[in-house]
Design a protein around this motif. Sequence first.
Motif, PDB file in Angstrom:
ATOM      1  N   THR A  16      37.422  33.812  50.190  1.00 18.46           N
ATOM      2  CA  THR A  16      36.008  33.532  49.952  1.00 18.46           C
ATOM      3  C   THR A  16      35.788  32.856  48.605  1.00 18.46           C
ATOM      4  O   THR A  16      34.805  32.139  48.419  1.00 18.46           O
ATOM      5  CB  THR A  16      35.181  34.830  50.005  1.00 18.46           C
ATOM      6  OG1 THR A  16      35.703  35.771  49.058  1.00 18.46           O
ATOM      7  CG2 THR A  16      35.236  35.439  51.406  1.00 18.46           C
ATOM      8  N   GLY A  17      36.694  33.071  47.660  1.00 12.78           N
ATOM      9  CA  GLY A  17      36.557  32.458  46.343  1.00 12.78           C
ATOM     10  C   GLY A  17      37.119  31.057  46.258  1.00 12.78           C
ATOM     11  O   GLY A  17      37.031  30.409  45.210  1.00 12.78           O
ATOM     12  N   GLY A  18      37.716  30.583  47.374  1.00 13.50           N
ATOM     13  CA  GLY A  18      38.245  29.221  47.374  1.00 13.50           C
ATOM     14  C   GLY A  18      39.471  29.052  46.509  1.00 13.50           C
ATOM     15  O   GLY A  18      39.714  27.964  45.969  1.00 13.50           O
ATOM     16  N   HIS A  28      44.034  41.696  48.073  1.00 19.88           N
ATOM     17  CA  HIS A  28      43.788  42.667  49.134  1.00 19.88           C
ATOM     18  C   HIS A  28      42.708  42.182  50.097  1.00 19.88           C
ATOM     19  O   HIS A  28      41.940  41.266  49.782  1.00 19.88           O
ATOM     20  CB  HIS A  28      43.365  44.008  48.524  1.00 19.88           C
ATOM     21  CG  HIS A  28      44.385  44.608  47.614  1.00 19.88           C
ATOM     22  ND1 HIS A  28      45.449  45.355  48.078  1.00 19.88           N
ATOM     23  CD2 HIS A  28      44.523  44.548  46.258  1.00 19.88           C
ATOM     24  CE1 HIS A  28      46.190  45.760  47.052  1.00 19.88           C
ATOM     25  NE2 HIS A  28      45.652  45.274  45.938  1.00 19.88           N
ATOM     26  N   LEU A  29      42.649  42.828  51.250  1.00 20.47           N
ATOM     27  CA  LEU A  29      41.596  42.527  52.203  1.00 20.47           C
ATOM     28  C   LEU A  29      40.248  42.939  51.623  1.00 20.47           C
ATOM     29  O   LEU A  29      40.130  43.968  50.953  1.00 20.47           O
ATOM     30  CB  LEU A  29      41.821  43.297  53.512  1.00 20.47           C
ATOM     31  CG  LEU A  29      43.132  43.071  54.272  1.00 20.47           C
ATOM     32  CD1 LEU A  29      43.105  43.866  55.573  1.00 20.47           C
ATOM     33  CD2 LEU A  29      43.358  41.598  54.550  1.00 20.47           C
ATOM     34  N   ILE A  92      40.840  25.527  45.355  1.00 25.53           N
ATOM     35  CA  ILE A  92      41.092  24.492  46.362  1.00 25.53           C
ATOM     36  C   ILE A  92      40.379  23.197  45.995  1.00 25.53           C
ATOM     37  O   ILE A  92      40.947  22.104  46.148  1.00 25.53           O
ATOM     38  CB  ILE A  92      40.645  24.978  47.750  1.00 25.53           C
ATOM     39  CG1 ILE A  92      41.435  26.221  48.178  1.00 25.53           C
ATOM     40  CG2 ILE A  92      40.796  23.858  48.778  1.00 25.53           C
ATOM     41  CD1 ILE A  92      42.903  25.988  48.409  1.00 25.53           C
ATOM     42  N   LYS A  93      39.146  23.297  45.508  1.00 27.64           N
ATOM     43  CA  LYS A  93      38.381  22.087  45.195  1.00 27.64           C
ATOM     44  C   LYS A  93      39.036  21.271  44.085  1.00 27.64           C
ATOM     45  O   LYS A  93      38.930  20.037  44.065  1.00 27.64           O
ATOM     46  CB  LYS A  93      36.940  22.439  44.823  1.00 27.64           C
ATOM     47  CG  LYS A  93      36.777  23.277  43.579  1.00 27.64           C
ATOM     48  CD  LYS A  93      35.298  23.589  43.332  1.00 27.64           C
ATOM     49  CE  LYS A  93      35.104  24.422  42.074  1.00 27.64           C
ATOM     50  NZ  LYS A  93      33.665  24.735  41.858  1.00 27.64           N
ATOM     51  N   ARG A  94      39.759  21.938  43.198  1.00 30.23           N
ATOM     52  CA  ARG A  94      40.497  21.221  42.155  1.00 30.23           C
ATOM     53  C   ARG A  94      41.752  20.589  42.730  1.00 30.23           C
ATOM     54  O   ARG A  94      42.086  19.444  42.445  1.00 30.23           O
ATOM     55  CB  ARG A  94      40.859  22.174  41.026  1.00 30.23           C
ATOM     56  CG  ARG A  94      41.777  21.544  39.984  1.00 30.23           C
ATOM     57  CD  ARG A  94      42.296  22.554  38.986  1.00 30.23           C
ATOM     58  NE  ARG A  94      43.403  22.004  38.203  1.00 30.23           N
ATOM     59  CZ  ARG A  94      44.117  22.697  37.329  1.00 30.23           C
ATOM     60  NH1 ARG A  94      43.839  23.968  37.113  1.00 30.23           N
ATOM     61  NH2 ARG A  94      45.122  22.136  36.680  1.00 30.23           N
TER      62      ARG A  94
END
Length: 234
Positions: A16-18, A28-29, A92-94
């Motif tokens: 969720t944090g990318g 962890h989950l 990921i965006k970087r």
Amino acid sequence: MATVILARHGRTTANTGGVLAGRTKGVHLDETGEAQARAAAERLDGLPLAAVVTSPLERCRETATLMAPGVRPVSDRRLLECDYGEWTGHEIKRLAKEKLWRTVQVQPSGARFPGGESLQEMSARVVGAIRGRDAQVEEETGDHAVWLAVSHGDPIKAILADALGMHLDAFQRINVDPGSLSVVRYTPHRAFVLTMNSNAGSLAHLAAKPRKRRTRSSDAVVGGGAGPSTPATP
């Protein structure tokens, strides 16, 4: 013909944090990821599992425990996430701005992560692990055995690409969501992909022994056959 259920671990805060978690320990989950694993466990209800094998990373071990609470999972380092090297832990965006990103997208067979492994090496590692384990499970438990392998997105995509006879350069066309299940049955002549990236529906039918038919068991039925619930016609 043993059957393997390929499970991607449930969602994590890195997802969720990318962030590209890679082989980072201590991921962890999250609550949604735990719910995804429990939902998958309901889909496996009534299906005796001959073995549960998992990547040793926490998010996979947690998923394996929730998906198959009655079976003790065995860790296998060959099911680890790809070693993304210097990319590990970055957003990921970087990473999408890096020159290598384009190669990963259009020619993954030519991509090697700086300080890590190549996608070809990752593919050979996980495909060899799954095929080897599958043969072992069949030898030890019988040719109608069903087992569970819990791993990561890119490794499962590589396994499915191999089973589909696809070149690794096409594996980005495959989607594998957190908590999803895919099913592959290996035979002497080919692999049969029974399910991909599924998130609903019982898989208890996999426990049923295939009905005998006059064609060889590893042959595909011309015309598609009648499916698992009724006798197939040659």
